[in-house]
Design an enzyme around this catalytic site. Structure first.
Site, PDB file in Angstrom:
ATOM      1  CG  HIS A  99      -1.787   1.177   1.380  1.00 56.96           C
ATOM      2  ND1 HIS A  99      -3.128   1.178   1.055  1.00 56.96           N
ATOM      3  CD2 HIS A  99      -1.527   2.439   1.828  1.00 56.96           C
ATOM      4  CE1 HIS A  99      -3.639   2.368   1.288  1.00 56.96           C
ATOM      5  NE2 HIS A  99      -2.687   3.155   1.772  1.00 56.96           N
ATOM      6  CD  GLU A 100       1.573   3.634   3.663  1.00 54.13           C
ATOM      7  OE1 GLU A 100       1.790   4.696   3.023  1.00 54.13           O
ATOM      8  OE2 GLU A 100       0.541   3.449   4.332  1.00 54.13           O
ATOM      9  CG  HIS A 157       0.359   6.346  -0.681  1.00 53.41           C
ATOM     10  ND1 HIS A 157      -0.671   7.043  -1.276  1.00 53.41           N
ATOM     11  CD2 HIS A 157      -0.175   5.771   0.439  1.00 53.41           C
ATOM     12  CE1 HIS A 157      -1.774   6.905  -0.556  1.00 53.41           C
ATOM     13  NE2 HIS A 157      -1.499   6.134   0.488  1.00 53.41           N
ATOM     14  CG  HIS A 205       0.339   9.096  -6.882  1.00 55.32           C
ATOM     15  ND1 HIS A 205      -0.823   9.361  -6.180  1.00 55.32           N
ATOM     16  CD2 HIS A 205       0.190   9.738  -8.065  1.00 55.32           C
ATOM     17  CE1 HIS A 205      -1.616  10.114  -6.912  1.00 55.32           C
ATOM     18  NE2 HIS A 205      -1.026  10.363  -8.049  1.00 55.32           N
TER      19      HIS A 205
END
Length: 669
Positions: free
Chosen positions: A459-460, A463, A466
């Site tokens: 998940h991290e 990010h 991104h």
């Protein structure tokens, strides 16, 4: 005396010279950087030339370069490796930085220049038009059109909110840092080796004479899952739930009440009916009604599933000879026993195949296959001995620096997050990002992750992608600078690659033997993907609905009473608590980021389920054409367009909630 934060950085890739930075450097560096930013803003506001995009908006983009540099280092360290000096400086900085922001948005001459450029916006297109729109929106929503007493009051409100957000965070960190429960050797009975090892390591870190349970999620959750000692589970769970609500100097209940009252006042000063109306205006959801509709559509099937699961767990507990109702400190223990019985899936047997090293390699490998990224380890030193670094390249060209800070420690706030010490932009120079992932995994030799931990890491890293793949001109729209209910799309989407069988077949290998996860275990793991989603969904949606209720109308005088009222109205299952109760709801109260916005994880999940379906429809989880569209329209685009326009460009349509319910196994609940 030299100040490493102000001197030119000659380090590789422009990394902060961590070894040379002292805590006492930060205060003077902030003073210099703030003075420089004020001078730059004054020069822009007082310029004799007619306002243009270049001399007003683009100039503001670069006006705070020194402040951005110092802040990028300080706030990363303050969250991940706090010291008393850093905590004191945070408290000092909160009103100072709030005052500076208010000075800028209250500067009438500066706003007049922005308005003049806005009047000529038809001549602009692309990023310039978008950045102008967002700057003007920022000024207006910050009170630039207010005058006199209203303007002064809004400035005071924002300053106080900044102070309270810092206080809430530091109170929570203090509670999490100070509490631990010592265990005798007999208390370790029934615990898998990885939990025993983590408890012993935590005992060393706390200076205790033996193993301990702390409030670190990666330790307390497995303790609640595996400890047969109901009395110890109850004690640990009570401390976990009481963070920020212990009736002492770090109690957050009064802080939360004041924050809610000031947010309500802020919204009213700006002409909004409620803080939720104010906060949601620039998001994809737009209105509180749209948020409530999504959450309630998910709540009912989730609650039905959770109640059915609770009945099974209650029967298991009764079979063990335990009288009384199923409690919150029982759920994880009996759920783990049920998972093992029904799916033949034992987390203790699973963990050796999910070492931190193998999961980092898996995340990197997926990024390579999707986007052509390569990762080369860097020697450091970084800001803490546990931190690791990599240079990220593509076809030999530098893309970013990625730092991974994975282990729990007393100086780190709880949770997991991604931040940027430096964001990507092209204005002024081709600036490449320095991106940090912070987690709180239990340290071990080796460090073995739960499947939930591995999902958190993916998940991290979503990010981080991104941020790393951002390709825009202006820092204001770089990377994760997007609508709050869109920012979780890349992170939650990246979790899906952990479920791709070929990824686990390649990387889920036993840390000692190197053998791949047995095929039957892999099959059972993936089959259990929706196990206990009633519980997980209920604890999340309850938190999101309480957050919305806090901000949708007048501020409650007693937030705890309103929390209880909302949960009662929902018919909250007895044995499930909110994922984040008010006194430790850092997402909502440590700053404005997720206030009225905790729902955004679920809003983004509607899209991430649909987005991964694009790969499934292509017949390949690594389909190059779909990956190229994902990068072009989502990961590299930042906030260059409205979130809905970006998603439509990627997918061709907007999704419904059905994919989310199916992904959570709730479509038939």
């Amino acid at each position: 005396m030299p100040n490493a934060l102000l001197d030119p950085w000659t380090t590789p890739f422009g990394l902060p010279p961590f070894a040379a930075i002292r805590d006492e450097d930060f205060g003077p560096a902030f003073d210099v950087a703030l003075a420089e930013a004020r001078a730059n803003i004054a020069a822009i506001a007082g310029a004799a030339e007619a306002p243009t995009f270049a001399n007003t908006i683009a100039a503001m983009e670069l006006a705070e370069a020194a402040l951005d540099r110092v802040s990028g280092v300080f706030y990363n360290l303050a969250g991940a490796d706090s010291t008393p000096a850093r905590e004191a400086l945070q408290r000092d900085l909160a009103p100072k930085l709030s005052a500076f922001a208010s000075e800028m948005t209250n500067n009438r001459a500066l706003f007049d220049r922005v308005e003049a450029v806005w009047q000529g916006r038809e001549a602009l297109a692309g990023e310039e038009r978008r950045v102008l729109e967002l700057y003007r929106q920022m000024f207006v929503r910050s009170g630039a059109k207010l005058e006199g007493e209203a303007a002064a009051r809004l400035t005071a409100v924002k300053s106080r909110l900044a102070v309270l957000g810092t206080q809430f965070s530091q109170n929570l960190l203090a509670d999490e840092r100070e509490w631990f429960m010592e265990l005798a050797e007999a208390d370790l009975e029934g615990l898998p080796d990885f939990v025993r090892d983590a408890a012993r390591a935590a005992g060393v870190e706390k200076g205790a004479s033996g193993p301990v349970v702390t409030l670190n999620r990666s330790l307390i959750v497995p303790f609640l899952q595996f400890s047969p000692r109901r009395d110890l589970r109850q004690k640990a769970y009570a401390a976990w739930g009481a963070r920020g609500a212990n009736g002492n100097a770090t109690d957050n209940r009064g802080v939360a009440a004041e924050i809610l009252a000031l947010r309500d006042e802020r919204a009213k000063l700006l002409g909004y009916a409620s803080f939720a109306d104010y906060k949601l205006e620039p998001e994809m959801a737009k209105t509180p009604a749209a948020v409530r509709d999504l959450l309630l559509r998910v709540w009912e099937p989730a609650k039905r599933q959770a109640e059915a699961d609770a009945a099974v767990l209650q029967a298991m507990m009764a079979a063990d000879g335990v009288n009384g109702p199923l409690e919150a400190w029982d759920w994880r223990y009996y759920s783990e026993k049920r998972r093992k019985a029904e799916h033949d899936l034992d987390e203790a047997a699973l963990k050796p195949y999910l070492s931190l090293e193998s999961m980092i390699a898996a995340a990197f490998d997926c990024a390579n296959r999707l986007f052509g990224l390569e990762f080369r380890a860097l020697p450091g030193p970084f800001y803490h001995a546990d931190v690791r670094g990599w240079e990220v390249t593509r076809k030999g060209a530098h893309v970013a620096v990625f730092l991974g800070d994975y282990f729990a420690r007393g100086s780190k706030r709880s949770g997991a997050w991604c931040s940027a010490m430096r964001s990507q932009r092209k204005l002024g120079a081709d600036v490449r990002p320095i991106v940090v992932n912070v987690c709180n995994f239990a340290k071990g030799t080796p460090s073995l992750l739960s499947y939930d931990d591995a999902r958190t890491m993916f998940h991290e890293f979503g990010h981080a992608l991104h941020q790393m793949l951002s390709d825009v001109t202006y820092g204001f729209i770089s990377g994760t600078s997007v609508a709050r209910d869109f920012v979780e799309l890349p992170s939650q989407l990246y979790e899906h690659w952990l479920e791709v069988p070929q990824v686990l077949e390649r990387h889920a290998r036993h840390w000692q033997t190197g053998e791949p996860m047995p095929a039957d275990m892999l099959k059972r793991l993936l089959a259990a993907g929706t196990y206990d989603q009633g519980f997980a969904t209920v604890e999340f949606v309850a938190s999101a609905l309480v957050d919305l209720a806090f901000h949708e109308g007048a501020a409650p005088a007693d937030p705890m009473a309103m929390q209880a009222q909302v949960l009662e109205g929902l018919g909250m299952p007895r044995a499930i608590s909110m994922r984040h109760a008010t006194p430790h709801f850092a997402h909502v109260f440590s700053g404005d980021g997720y206030s009225s916005g905790y729902y955004s994880y679920m809003w983004s999940e509607v899209m991430d389920a649909d987005a991964f379906a694009a790969f499934e429809e292509a017949g390949d989880a690594f389909d190059p054409a779909v990956a190229a569209r994902l990068e072009k329209f989502i990961l590299s685009a930042g906030g260059s367009q409205e979130a809905e326009a970006l998603y439509l460009a990627f997918r061709g349509r907007m999704p419904g909630v059905e994919a989310l319910l199916k992904g959570r196994g709730l479509d038939a609940a």
